[in-house]
Scaffold this motif. Structure first.
Motif, PDB file in Angstrom:
ATOM      1  N   TYR A 373       0.860  -1.188   0.000  1.00 41.85           N
ATOM      2  CA  TYR A 373       0.000   0.000   0.000  1.00 41.85           C
ATOM      3  C   TYR A 373       0.896   1.238   0.000  1.00 41.85           C
ATOM      4  O   TYR A 373       1.954   1.241   0.632  1.00 41.85           O
ATOM      5  CB  TYR A 373      -0.886   0.030   1.248  1.00 41.85           C
ATOM      6  CG  TYR A 373      -1.795  -1.164   1.395  1.00 41.85           C
ATOM      7  CD1 TYR A 373      -3.012  -1.227   0.721  1.00 41.85           C
ATOM      8  CD2 TYR A 373      -1.440  -2.232   2.218  1.00 41.85           C
ATOM      9  CE1 TYR A 373      -3.857  -2.320   0.865  1.00 41.85           C
ATOM     10  CE2 TYR A 373      -2.272  -3.334   2.361  1.00 41.85           C
ATOM     11  CZ  TYR A 373      -3.483  -3.372   1.687  1.00 41.85           C
ATOM     12  OH  TYR A 373      -4.307  -4.459   1.823  1.00 41.85           O
ATOM     13  N   ARG A 375       0.875   5.866  -0.416  1.00 38.71           N
ATOM     14  CA  ARG A 375       0.150   7.139  -0.502  1.00 38.71           C
ATOM     15  C   ARG A 375       0.401   7.781  -1.869  1.00 38.71           C
ATOM     16  O   ARG A 375       1.494   8.311  -2.124  1.00 38.71           O
ATOM     17  CB  ARG A 375       0.592   8.058   0.627  1.00 38.71           C
ATOM     18  CG  ARG A 375       0.064   7.686   1.996  1.00 38.71           C
ATOM     19  CD  ARG A 375      -1.319   8.240   2.211  1.00 38.71           C
ATOM     20  NE  ARG A 375      -1.301   9.702   2.083  1.00 38.71           N
ATOM     21  CZ  ARG A 375      -0.947  10.520   3.070  1.00 38.71           C
ATOM     22  NH1 ARG A 375      -0.593  10.035   4.252  1.00 38.71           N
ATOM     23  NH2 ARG A 375      -0.956  11.834   2.874  1.00 38.71           N
ATOM     24  N   THR A 513      -4.957   6.272  -1.464  1.00 37.77           N
ATOM     25  CA  THR A 513      -4.208   5.018  -1.322  1.00 37.77           C
ATOM     26  C   THR A 513      -4.077   4.297  -2.656  1.00 37.77           C
ATOM     27  O   THR A 513      -5.065   4.116  -3.376  1.00 37.77           O
ATOM     28  CB  THR A 513      -4.902   4.094  -0.300  1.00 37.77           C
ATOM     29  OG1 THR A 513      -4.931   4.741   0.965  1.00 37.77           O
ATOM     30  CG2 THR A 513      -4.163   2.773  -0.173  1.00 37.77           C
TER      31      THR A 513
END
Length: 673
Positions: A373, A375, A513
């Protein structure tokens, strides 16, 4: 004049109270202790349940405690040293009231006689050898033991080894202490020992104060007892015992009472929340729950098996336990499922992970692989592109560039909590990605190999430079919270977390995300894990029919639809059924659905971490000794993370521990045959 005398009198009271406060409040109090897991132990969370209770009681008077650990006999023998105020845990009547002042009772221990299953219990204990830990007992043992030969030994581990080889007939020990010791250091004894029925006594334990200074002791003891009463009345003691998996069930266990042990993940907490719907259609059934931290749950379940506890009717297990425990005969087979359950709808690799000899032994609640994951907004601002499957070297460079402690952004968040299902689950996939493996074809541990050194070195460097503070306390749940609150630039962890991170109700970064495959370095084989949280029925359960009925409901398509109705489609338990990934409602709600489905299908515990390895499993190894080895390794790596040990030393010690575990198991296997 009268008013003045009142003022003077009040001043005296304040003066004396201030003296008392200076002496009793706001101090660091030193105590001696000995390790008796899970109640007391330097490596335990909060140093164990009893330590946490004592610390909480003293905190009411603004005191802190510091504990020094000694062998049990020595802990009590250092009473002449004024460095320590007292010792614990102490059983009443085992110390002299001339030398000690005892606190009010703390939660006690269930002391009983442990024996080998192959030995029948004797009608009389006369001349039988009963092992006890030196310095702890046992002037309080039952009268029928008076003609037994009590053998005092310096360590609990030594006691169990002596029992195994026949040098003792029994060991007098607490059930939880025995089972935790077996699971952590003597896994070859799992399922080999049992407690003699009706042999146990519940004994309270105490904090024993040395009588160095009678007046000082009296004040500190009074402050402690007052604090203990307070935290008992507020329910904190019960909460602490529950958290450590030590709170006993209160009601009687009958076939209409289903006791469920599960993990405190969001998805499984939803199962408990929705269970009222099940009860509405089954009014004669009562559900009793133990919802525990992942590591505590695993230990309690293994502990229950270690000495035939039979405490639970439904347990939450994974691929590691399902096949191994089924082979051992510890699980009920799952048979005669209703036609509308649609077994064929379960993803094949997940079904295979939960089967033994083509028979299901657990039903999958949710399944996962691992992924990256990140940003998107931070990457765009830094003009960085995330590859579809990054290398760990690339992840390192990205974390370095994005780390911004001033703005509360950690370059990377990774599991640091020590346990085979926490830090080791991730570290194993890192090592796999470097081309490493747990064992070679001859079952020789490979923990000192260049691949292990390289993979763990990168992990330590990443965490120390760009990870969160107190990273050693952070597992899956804690890192999920950090990322969802916008405090991580990158996180490598379970695919199941996507349902939280992309949900506007749960995540402040749901629209920021991005995701990619789990990183690798020289090979992608074994770089992402496969795991299933599944519901199984222990063979010891007397409520099989009711238990199976419940787990059918909780793992059905109907249940998945009910979660979507109560919450939303993005929150459903994922990864188990083909129909989930064909459902247009789920596909529209979960932008990651096709990617996650591909990762789950692609990962396989059969095609393990490396070619030419003798075991199944990606982030685990399908042998009974693995939890012991994995937990030990996790603790050693955690010490490196905290700069308390160097990496090479940690890997060498872990290698030696793994070799010892396999040697003990092999020796016992040869002896038994």
């Amino acid at each position: 004049m009268k008013r003045s005398s009142h003022f003077i009198f009040l001043s005296y009271i304040i003066f004396f109270l201030s003296i008392f406060t200076q002496k009793v409040y706001g101090k660091e109090l030193n105590f001696a202790s000995y390790e008796m897991e899970p109640y007391v132990g330097a490596s335990l969370e909060q140093e164990g349940a009893i330590v946490e209770i004592i610390a909480s009681a003293f905190a009411q008077s603004n005191n802190k405690i510091k504990i020094s650990y000694f062998p049990a006999a020595r802990a009590k023998s250092i009473k002449n040293s004024k460095k320590y105020l007292g010792v614990f845990p102490v059983i009443e009547n085992t110390v002299s009231i001339e030398n000690y002042a005892l606190s009010d009772p703390l939660p006690g221990i269930q002391l009983g006689l442990l024996k080998k299953k192959s030995n029948t219990a004797f009608k009389s204990y006369d001349s039988k050898h009963i092992g006890v830990l030196r310095g702890t007992t046992f002037k309080v043992v039952k009268s029928e033991f008076k003609n037994a030969i009590m053998v005092e030994v310096n360590s609990l581990e030594q006691l169990l080894k002596m029992l195994d080889v026949g040098r003792l007939d029994y060991v007098l020990i607490d059930k939880h202490t025995a089972s935790d010791l077996i699971v952590k250091t003597l896994p070859y004894l799992i399922g080999q020992l049992d407690f003699v029925p009706a042999s146990s006594d519940y004994l309270s334990v105490h904090l024993a104060f040395y009588k160095h200074n009678a007046s000082e002791t009296e004040k500190i003891l009074a402050a402690f007892n007052q604090g203990l009463k307070h935290i008992s009345a507020t329910g904190l003691v019960s909460k602490i015992l529950y958290k450590h998996g030590l709170l006993a069930f209160e009601s009687q266990h009958d076939k209409n009472t289903i006791r469920i042990a599960t993990v405190d993940n969001k998805e499984l907490l939803m199962m408990k929340e929705l269970s009222h719907q099940y009860l509405a259609h089954h009014p004669n059934i009562k559900l009793e729950w133990r919802v525990l931290d992942e590591s505590v749950l695993r230990l309690r379940l293994m502990s229950d098996l270690a000495v035939s506890g039979g405490e639970f009717d439904i347990i939450t297990i994974g691929a590691y336990e399902a096949m191994l425990w089924a082979e051992k005969g510890w699980l009920h087979p799952i048979k005669d499922l209703k036609p509308d359950y649609e077994v064929s709808d379960i993803i094949s690799s997940i079904k295979d992970d939960l089967s033994y000899k083509n028979t299901l032994y657990a039903l999958p609640f949710y399944a996962e692989s691992s992924m990256t994951y990140y940003r998107k907004d931070l990457f765009e601002a830094a003009k960085i592109n995330m590859p579809s499957q990054p290398t760990w070297s690339q992840i390192y460079a990205m974390a370095k560039k994005l780390n911004n402690k001033n703005k509360g952004i950690n370059g990377i968040c990774l599991r640091g909590k020590p346990a085979w299902g926490e830090n080791i689950a991730l570290i194993a996939t890192i090592v796999n990605g470097y081309g490493g493996k747990w064992f070679n074809q001859g079952w020789q541990p490979q923990l000192t190999s260049k691949e292990w050194q390289a993979g763990v070195s990168l992990y330590i460097d990443l965490m120390q430079k760009y990870g969160p503070i107190n990273a050693n306390t952070l597992g899956y749940q804690e890192n999920l919270e950090l990322f969802s609150q916008g405090k991580c630039a990158i996180w490598v962890d379970a695919t199941v977390a996507a349902g939280t991170l992309f949900n506007p109700k749960n995540s402040t970064v749901h629209d920021k995300t991005g995701f990619a495959a789990a990183p690798y370095e020289v090979t992608a084989e074994g770089a992402s894990w496969q795991w299933t949280w599944a519901l199984a029925i222990p063979a010891s359960s007397s409520s099989y029919d009711n238990a199976q009925n419940f787990i059918e409901w909780a793992t059905s398509k109907k249940y998945i639809n009910e979660v979507a109705k109560q919450s939303n489609w993005i929150s459903i338990p994922p990864g188990t059924r083909y129909s989930t990934y064909k459902n247009p409602h789920y596909k529209n709600s979960a932008p990651f659905s096709d990617f996650v489905f591909h990762e789950i299908v692609r990962a396989s515990t059969v095609n393990s971490s490396s070619k030419n390895s003798p075991y199944q499993g990606i982030q685990f190894v399908n042998i009974p000794e693995f939890p012991s080895i994995g937990n030990y390794l996790g603790l050693q790596i955690c010490k490196v993370l905290l700069k308390k040990k160097n990496l090479i030393e940690a890997l060498i010690e872990s290698q030696e521990f793994a070799e010892m575990q396999l040697k003990l198991s092999n020796n016992r296997s040869k002896t038994s045959s």
